[in-house]
Design a protein around this motif. Structure first.
Motif, PDB file in Angstrom:
ATOM      1  N   LYS A  80      14.089 -74.612  75.321  1.00  0.00           N
ATOM      2  CA  LYS A  80      15.518 -74.332  75.385  1.00  0.00           C
ATOM      3  C   LYS A  80      16.281 -75.586  74.999  1.00  0.00           C
ATOM      4  O   LYS A  80      15.892 -76.703  75.359  1.00  0.00           O
ATOM      5  N   PRO A 101      19.445 -78.237  75.152  1.00  0.00           N
ATOM      6  CA  PRO A 101      20.539 -78.611  76.049  1.00  0.00           C
ATOM      7  C   PRO A 101      21.856 -78.137  75.437  1.00  0.00           C
ATOM      8  O   PRO A 101      21.934 -77.872  74.236  1.00  0.00           O
ATOM      9  N   LYS A 102      22.882 -78.017  76.243  1.00  0.00           N
ATOM     10  CA  LYS A 102      24.177 -77.509  75.763  1.00  0.00           C
ATOM     11  C   LYS A 102      24.980 -78.560  75.011  1.00  0.00           C
ATOM     12  O   LYS A 102      25.724 -78.247  74.095  1.00  0.00           O
ATOM     13  N   VAL A 103      24.862 -79.843  75.413  1.00  0.00           N
ATOM     14  CA  VAL A 103      25.670 -80.912  74.819  1.00  0.00           C
ATOM     15  C   VAL A 103      24.844 -82.183  74.658  1.00  0.00           C
ATOM     16  O   VAL A 103      23.804 -82.360  75.287  1.00  0.00           O
ATOM     17  N   LYS A 155      28.566 -80.329  71.095  1.00  0.00           N
ATOM     18  CA  LYS A 155      27.892 -79.102  71.496  1.00  0.00           C
ATOM     19  C   LYS A 155      26.645 -78.944  70.644  1.00  0.00           C
ATOM     20  O   LYS A 155      26.656 -79.233  69.453  1.00  0.00           O
ATOM     21  N   LYS A 157      24.049 -76.223  69.156  1.00  0.00           N
ATOM     22  CA  LYS A 157      23.993 -74.777  68.934  1.00  0.00           C
ATOM     23  C   LYS A 157      22.924 -74.423  67.907  1.00  0.00           C
ATOM     24  O   LYS A 157      22.807 -75.086  66.888  1.00  0.00           O
ATOM     25  N   GLU A 199      29.888 -80.817  66.917  1.00  0.00           N
ATOM     26  CA  GLU A 199      28.678 -80.078  67.262  1.00  0.00           C
ATOM     27  C   GLU A 199      27.463 -80.508  66.435  1.00  0.00           C
ATOM     28  O   GLU A 199      27.596 -81.096  65.367  1.00  0.00           O
ATOM     29  N   ASP A 245      18.174 -84.477  79.088  1.00  0.00           N
ATOM     30  CA  ASP A 245      18.889 -83.200  79.092  1.00  0.00           C
ATOM     31  C   ASP A 245      18.008 -82.086  78.537  1.00  0.00           C
ATOM     32  O   ASP A 245      18.062 -80.946  79.021  1.00  0.00           O
ATOM     33  N   ALA A 293      16.942 -78.824  80.637  1.00  0.00           N
ATOM     34  CA  ALA A 293      17.229 -77.477  80.131  1.00  0.00           C
ATOM     35  C   ALA A 293      16.033 -76.549  80.327  1.00  0.00           C
ATOM     36  O   ALA A 293      16.194 -75.331  80.451  1.00  0.00           O
ATOM     37  N   LYS A 339      15.938 -74.515  83.721  1.00  0.00           N
ATOM     38  CA  LYS A 339      16.918 -73.443  83.972  1.00  0.00           C
ATOM     39  C   LYS A 339      16.396 -72.098  83.548  1.00  0.00           C
ATOM     40  O   LYS A 339      15.617 -71.947  82.694  1.00  0.00           O
TER      41      LYS A 339
END
Length: 109
Positions: A3, A5-7, A16, A18, A35, A102, A106, A109
């Motif tokens: 997965k 990390p978001k940031v 970000k 993505k 991003e 991070d 991730a 989660k």
């Protein structure tokens, strides 16, 4: 599959992270001042995720800190040069290390 990390915090900016299905080249990654985009095709293998994320974390930290320059003998993205001293390098290493943590977080989660 790992997965993302978001940031990622690069030189004081929160980028970000993505996955993207719209990048022109398979396996491409891209970042701008908002991003980091990673081709969804890169997300199938764990090693690929770590490799492309590490690449973009390093490059975005170096670029945003003013350490990436376009070569005079080229001008394409493969011709970029990086110039920094050891103290500046350590700052980038610290940013990337936090980014890697991070990535590890991730997975929980």
């Amino acid at each position: 599959m790992l997965k993302l990390p978001k940031v990622y915090n690069a030189s004081g900016l929160r980028l970000k992270i993505k996955p993207s299905a719209t990048l022109e080249t398979a396996g491409a990654t891209f970042f701008n001042s908002e991003e980091i985009l990673i081709d969804k095709g890169c997300l199938d293998e764990d090693l690929s995720v770590v490799e492309v994320l590490l690449h973009e974390m390093l490059e975005s930290s170096l670029w945003l800190a003013g350490h990436r320059y376009v070569s005079r003998c080229g001008g394409t993205s493969t011709e970029y040069l990086f110039s920094l001293n050891h103290k500046e390098f350590q700052v980038v290493v610290g940013e990337v290390a936090r980014g890697m943590l991070d990535l590890i977080e991730a997975q929980k989660k």
